[in-house]
Structure formats: C-alpha cells, structure tokens
Design an enzyme around this catalytic site. Structure first.
Site, PDB file in Angstrom:
ATOM      1  CE  LYS A 168      -3.954  -2.158   2.464  1.00 18.38           C
ATOM      2  NZ  LYS A 168      -4.692  -2.118   3.758  1.00 18.38           N
ATOM      3  CE1 TYR A 194      -9.174  -3.303   0.594  1.00 25.56           C
ATOM      4  CE2 TYR A 194      -8.719  -1.119  -0.276  1.00 25.56           C
ATOM      5  CZ  TYR A 194      -8.307  -2.241   0.411  1.00 25.56           C
ATOM      6  OH  TYR A 194      -7.030  -2.314   0.915  1.00 25.56           O
ATOM      7  CG  ASN A 247      -3.372  -2.582   7.176  1.00 24.99           C
ATOM      8  OD1 ASN A 247      -3.250  -2.075   6.054  1.00 24.99           O
ATOM      9  ND2 ASN A 247      -4.460  -3.239   7.536  1.00 24.99           N
ATOM     10  CG  HIS A 268      -5.183  -6.203  -0.310  1.00 24.53           C
ATOM     11  ND1 HIS A 268      -6.381  -6.316   0.346  1.00 24.53           N
ATOM     12  CD2 HIS A 268      -5.219  -7.086  -1.336  1.00 24.53           C
ATOM     13  CE1 HIS A 268      -7.132  -7.215  -0.281  1.00 24.53           C
ATOM     14  NE2 HIS A 268      -6.451  -7.706  -1.300  1.00 24.53           N
ATOM     15  CD  GLU A 307      -8.313  -9.193  -3.604  1.00 25.77           C
ATOM     16  OE1 GLU A 307      -9.087  -8.829  -2.699  1.00 25.77           O
ATOM     17  OE2 GLU A 307      -7.171  -9.658  -3.357  1.00 25.77           O
TER      18      GLU A 307
HETATM   19  P1  GDP Z   1      -7.746  -7.128   5.775  1.00 29.09           P
HETATM   20  O1  GDP Z   1      -8.197  -8.202   4.829  1.00 29.09           O
HETATM   21  O2  GDP Z   1      -7.000  -7.676   6.972  1.00 29.09           O
HETATM   22  O3  GDP Z   1      -6.947  -6.047   5.087  1.00 29.09           O
HETATM   23  O4  GDP Z   1      -9.044  -6.439   6.397  1.00 29.09           O
HETATM   24  P2  GDP Z   1     -10.477  -6.105   5.748  1.00 29.09           P
HETATM   25  O5  GDP Z   1     -10.609  -6.716   4.399  1.00 29.09           O
HETATM   26  O6  GDP Z   1     -11.506  -6.426   6.769  1.00 29.09           O
HETATM   27  O7  GDP Z   1     -10.424  -4.507   5.616  1.00 29.09           O
HETATM   28  C1  GDP Z   1      -9.713  -3.893   4.562  1.00 29.09           C
HETATM   29  C2  GDP Z   1      -8.904  -2.738   5.120  1.00 29.09           C
HETATM   30  O8  GDP Z   1      -9.826  -1.788   5.688  1.00 29.09           O
HETATM   31  C3  GDP Z   1      -7.952  -3.051   6.271  1.00 29.09           C
HETATM   32  O9  GDP Z   1      -6.690  -3.526   5.842  1.00 29.09           O
HETATM   33  C4  GDP Z   1      -7.826  -1.698   6.948  1.00 29.09           C
HETATM   34  O10 GDP Z   1      -6.848  -0.869   6.287  1.00 29.09           O
HETATM   35  C5  GDP Z   1      -9.220  -1.092   6.742  1.00 29.09           C
HETATM   36  N1  GDP Z   1     -10.061  -1.256   7.928  1.00 29.09           N
HETATM   37  C6  GDP Z   1     -10.677  -2.388   8.366  1.00 29.09           C
HETATM   38  N2  GDP Z   1     -11.363  -2.173   9.504  1.00 29.09           N
HETATM   39  C7  GDP Z   1     -11.189  -0.857   9.788  1.00 29.09           C
HETATM   40  C8  GDP Z   1     -11.638  -0.004  10.856  1.00 29.09           C
HETATM   41  O11 GDP Z   1     -12.344  -0.413  11.796  1.00 29.09           O
HETATM   42  N3  GDP Z   1     -11.232   1.307  10.796  1.00 29.09           N
HETATM   43  C9  GDP Z   1     -10.461   1.813   9.785  1.00 29.09           C
HETATM   44  N4  GDP Z   1     -10.118   3.099   9.797  1.00 29.09           N
HETATM   45  N5  GDP Z   1     -10.014   1.022   8.773  1.00 29.09           N
HETATM   46  C10 GDP Z   1     -10.368  -0.275   8.781  1.00 29.09           C
HETATM   47 MG    MG Z   2      -9.504  -8.027   3.203  1.00 29.67          MG
END
Ligand code: GDP
Ligand code: MG
Length: 166
Positions: A14, A54, A130, A133, A144
């Site tokens: 990212k 997303y 973080n 992805h 993807e």
């Molecule tokens: P991942 O697969 O571990 O990346 O997580 P997800 O697919 O659930 O979410 C995608 C991305 O959304 C995450 O990597 C975070 O950068 C962001 N994200 C997820 N949950 C939160 C949240 O509660 N707050 C914020 N600000 N960002 C979030």
């Molecule tokens: Mg994810």
C-alpha cells in the site's frame, strides 16, 4: 515441473509501504519463504478502481470506513504482486498478520512495521496504515488478480530451489 496445483494470491504494498521505503524488505520475506513472484508492477489506482478492489468493504464495514480506506489506497502508487506457491493465500495472510497492527504478532509484516490499533484509528477517524493488502480467500485472489493484472503480465517459471520447496 508441473505448477498447475500451485495457488496464486494478490498482494498490494500500500502507499504507506511505498512511501516509507520498506517494499524491498517486505518482498524479501516472500522470496525467502519460497513463494514465486509471477507478476509485479507499480500502479496508482483512482477512487473508482479502489472501490472495485474493495467491492465488499461497504457491506462489511460501512461507508465511512470504505471512504477512509479508498482515500488511503489512492494517496500514492502501490506495488501490486502476484505470488505463487502451496496454499499461498493462507501463507501470505499469515505473513501479513491480522488487520490491526496492534494485534499482529511480531514476525508478521503488520506486526513488525506498524503498531496502530483499531481503537486509535477509529477514535481519530484515520486510516489503519497496515502496509499490505493480501487476498483473504482463493475466490478473492482470483477476482483481485484479474482486476489488477492482464494474463500476459503473469509469468510462470522454475526456481533453482523448487525441488526443496515443493
Ligand atoms: P484485511 O483483509 O485484513 O486487510 O481487512 P479487511 O478486508 O476487513 O479490511 C480492509 C482494510 O480496511 C484493512 O486492511 C484496513 O486498512 C481497513 N479497515 C478495516 N477495519 C477498519 C476499521 O475499523 N477502521 C479503519 N479506519 N479502517 C479499517
Ligand atoms: Mg480483506
């Protein structure tokens, strides 16, 4: 060697990883574990493309987090990578760590390069930077990879250590 039984997964380094100059260190981890890089490029997504990537985040986390997340993804270029290996989707998720760096174990990418918590991010209405992805499921990986790469940009090849890895 027949590679048809191997699995592919998508990684995005990212914009925070690119802007912090830690992409090499992260890519090194994938090479070291024996995953083959079969596709790699820099790309700068726009909002519409980020929302395609997303596509289920609104449903899972709501509009506010989706907006925050797409702003984060498009704030600079990313490095998109396709990795090939044994159960690569699960391996790369394990190496990435959990969503929130605060909860990610040391030794994982998110745990080693960041420490922001979910509570902090949401209290301050900021993104969860973080670094990476990684596709969460094989079906997600397929969607993807097709979104980010054309078939002709992906290349299968043998590695000298294949006989030890597979
Ligand atoms: P991942 O697969 O571990 O990346 O997580 P997800 O697919 O659930 O979410 C995608 C991305 O959304 C995450 O990597 C975070 O950068 C962001 N994200 C997820 N949950 C939160 C949240 O509660 N707050 C914020 N600000 N960002 C979030
Ligand atoms: Mg994810």
């Amino acid at each position: 060697m027949d590679r048809t039984h191997l699995q592919r997964t998508l990684v995005l380094l990212k914009p925070d990883a690119v802007q912090r100059g830690v992409c090499g260190e992260i890519i090194h981890r994938f090479e070291r574990v024996g995953l083959n890089i079969v596709g790699l490029k820099m790309a700068w997504a726009d909002k519409a493309f980020a929302e395609k990537h997303y596509f289920d985040v609104k449903e899972r986390h709501g509009q506010k987090i989706l907006d925050n997340l797409t702003e984060y993804l498009i704030m600079g270029p990313v490095i998109a990578i396709v990795l090939e290996g044994v159960d690569s989707v699960a391996i790369v998720r394990k190496m990435a760590g959990t969503t929130f760096p605060f909860d990610s174990a040391p030794g994982t990418i998110r745990g080693d390069f960041a420490h922001i918590s979910k509570d902090y991010a949401n209290k301050h209405e900021r993104n969860v930077a973080n670094l990476i992805h990684a596709s969460a499921k094989p079906e997600e990986a397929e969607y993807e990879i097709n979104l980010w790469f054309e078939k002709k940009e992906l290349h299968s090849y043998e590695r000298l250590d294949d006989k030890h890895t597979f």
